[in-house]
Design an enzyme around this catalytic site. Sequence first.
Site, PDB file in Angstrom:
ATOM      1  N   HIS A  41     -10.877  -5.360  -3.065  1.00 39.37           N
ATOM      2  CA  HIS A  41      -9.489  -5.556  -2.655  1.00 39.37           C
ATOM      3  C   HIS A  41      -9.456  -5.787  -1.148  1.00 39.37           C
ATOM      4  O   HIS A  41     -10.362  -5.400  -0.422  1.00 39.37           O
ATOM      5  CB  HIS A  41      -8.591  -4.379  -3.055  1.00 39.37           C
ATOM      6  CG  HIS A  41      -8.978  -3.076  -2.429  1.00 39.37           C
ATOM      7  ND1 HIS A  41     -10.076  -2.346  -2.836  1.00 39.37           N
ATOM      8  CD2 HIS A  41      -8.423  -2.375  -1.414  1.00 39.37           C
ATOM      9  CE1 HIS A  41     -10.170  -1.242  -2.118  1.00 39.37           C
ATOM     10  NE2 HIS A  41      -9.194  -1.245  -1.229  1.00 39.37           N
ATOM     11  N   GLY A  77     -16.357   2.466   4.436  1.00 40.89           N
ATOM     12  CA  GLY A  77     -15.081   3.106   4.114  1.00 40.89           C
ATOM     13  C   GLY A  77     -14.522   2.751   2.753  1.00 40.89           C
ATOM     14  O   GLY A  77     -13.365   3.031   2.461  1.00 40.89           O
ATOM     15  N   ASP A  80       0.843  -1.193   0.000  1.00 36.67           N
ATOM     16  CA  ASP A  80       0.000   0.000   0.000  1.00 36.67           C
ATOM     17  C   ASP A  80       0.881   1.247   0.000  1.00 36.67           C
ATOM     18  O   ASP A  80       1.917   1.277   0.670  1.00 36.67           O
ATOM     19  CB  ASP A  80      -0.899  -0.014   1.238  1.00 36.67           C
ATOM     20  CG  ASP A  80      -2.027   0.991   1.152  1.00 36.67           C
ATOM     21  OD1 ASP A  80      -1.751   2.208   1.176  1.00 36.67           O
ATOM     22  OD2 ASP A  80      -3.184   0.560   1.059  1.00 36.67           O
ATOM     23  N   ASN A  93     -13.227  -3.269   2.755  1.00 39.50           N
ATOM     24  CA  ASN A  93     -14.245  -2.263   3.009  1.00 39.50           C
ATOM     25  C   ASN A  93     -15.340  -2.404   1.955  1.00 39.50           C
ATOM     26  O   ASN A  93     -15.051  -2.587   0.781  1.00 39.50           O
ATOM     27  CB  ASN A  93     -13.639  -0.861   2.952  1.00 39.50           C
ATOM     28  CG  ASN A  93     -12.515  -0.685   3.960  1.00 39.50           C
ATOM     29  OD1 ASN A  93     -12.608  -1.174   5.071  1.00 39.50           O
ATOM     30  ND2 ASN A  93     -11.468  -0.009   3.559  1.00 39.50           N
TER      31      ASN A  93
END
Length: 91
Positions: free
Chosen positions: A77, A70, A6, A64
């Site tokens: 993913h 969110g 990330d 999410n």
Amino acid sequence: MLAFRDLDPQAPEHVLVIPKKHLSSVLDFGAEDRELAAHILTDVVPALARMLGIDAGGFRLVTNTGADGGQTVGHLHFHLLGGRSLTWPPG
């Protein structure tokens, strides 16, 4: 499957796990996607956790769904987070 770190990590190890097949969220999983779901949970995530060295200490797997959940990207993913003690509630 794709997996990469990330860009805004929330833990020392923070990897995104993304199926190449387009699914907007877990709500789009259908009966035809059972093998894909099983592959993510029984093959991909455990292998990544071992490779990252977070399998023994533990980790969190998050997806999410929807605005209240969110979700900001319209493609399914998973966030694989570990490498430190994770608190609860998350946010």
